[in-house]
Design a protein around this motif. Structure first.
Motif, PDB file in Angstrom:
ATOM      1  N   LYS A  47     165.373 -41.955 -53.286  1.00 32.40           N
ATOM      2  CA  LYS A  47     164.239 -42.178 -54.197  1.00 32.40           C
ATOM      3  C   LYS A  47     164.678 -42.097 -55.663  1.00 32.40           C
ATOM      4  O   LYS A  47     164.250 -42.890 -56.490  1.00 32.40           O
ATOM      5  CB  LYS A  47     163.143 -41.149 -53.891  1.00 32.40           C
ATOM      6  N   LYS A  60     166.471 -45.330 -56.623  1.00 28.76           N
ATOM      7  CA  LYS A  60     165.506 -46.430 -56.758  1.00 28.76           C
ATOM      8  C   LYS A  60     164.741 -46.312 -58.063  1.00 28.76           C
ATOM      9  O   LYS A  60     164.555 -47.294 -58.788  1.00 28.76           O
ATOM     10  CB  LYS A  60     164.541 -46.434 -55.576  1.00 28.76           C
ATOM     11  N   ASN A  61     164.294 -45.106 -58.377  1.00 28.77           N
ATOM     12  CA  ASN A  61     163.521 -44.905 -59.600  1.00 28.77           C
ATOM     13  C   ASN A  61     164.383 -45.065 -60.845  1.00 28.77           C
ATOM     14  O   ASN A  61     163.929 -45.600 -61.860  1.00 28.77           O
ATOM     15  CB  ASN A  61     162.833 -43.548 -59.583  1.00 28.77           C
TER      16      ASN A  61
END
Length: 136
Positions: A43, A46-47
Motif C-alpha cells: 500500500k 502504491k500511494n
C-alpha cells in the motif's frame, strides 16, 4: 508504467517508446521494473507512486528531490524511491522544466542555474541538459 506496459502489449519496442514518448532508457527500464513488480507492491508503494505522479503534474523535480519530498510526506525511503521510479519520469526533461520554472521568476547565469539545479538534486549531466534546454 501502465502506459509503457500497454505499448509493449501492442508490440512496441523500448526504442519506439523512447522515441515517441520522449523517455530515456533508464525511465523505460524503471517502468518495466515497476510494472513487473506491480502485483507485489504494498500500500505504501502504491500511494507513494500516486503521490509522486501528483507532484510531477504541477512541478518539476529531480529524482532525489522527489524522493526527499515523499519522505517528508512520511513515506519510507524504499517507498519513496519506488514512487519516484514508478513515474517513469525523464529526469533530463524534469531538469529542463525546473530550469524554465527558475527563469520565470529570477535571472541566473549559466553556472548559477546549473548550481541551483544540482542543489535541487539533479546530476551534473541533468543540470547541464536543463541549462542547455533553456538556451545556455
Amino acid at each position: 508504467s501502465d502506459l509503457v506496459a500497454g505499448l509493449h502489449r501492442l508490440g512496441k519496442s523500448d526504442t519506439w517508446i523512447a522515441k515517441h514518448l520522449g523517455m530515456d532508457a533508464d525511465a523505460i527500464s524503471n517502468c518495466n521494473r515497476a510494472h513487473k513488480n506491480a502485483g507485489h507492491r504494498n500500500k505504501g508503494e502504491k500511494n507513494a507512486a500516486s503521490k509522486a505522479l501528483s507532484y510531477l503534474r504541477y512541478s518539476a523535480f529531480s529524482r532525489d528531490g522527489l524522493i526527499k519530498q515523499l519522505e517528508f510526506e512520511g513515506f519510507s525511503h524504499a517507498e519513496a524511491a519506488y514512487g519516484a521510479d514508478a513515474t517513469g519520469a525523464n529526469w533530463n526533461e524534469q531538469a529542463a522544466k525546473k530550469a524554465e520554472q527558475y527563469l520565470r521568476y529570477s535571472a541566473f547565469s549559466r553556472s548559477g542555474l546549473i548550481d541551483q539545479l544540482k542543489f535541487e538534486g539533479f546530476t551534473t549531466a541533468q543540470a547541464e541538459y536543463g541549462a542547455k534546454a533553456v538556451g545556455y
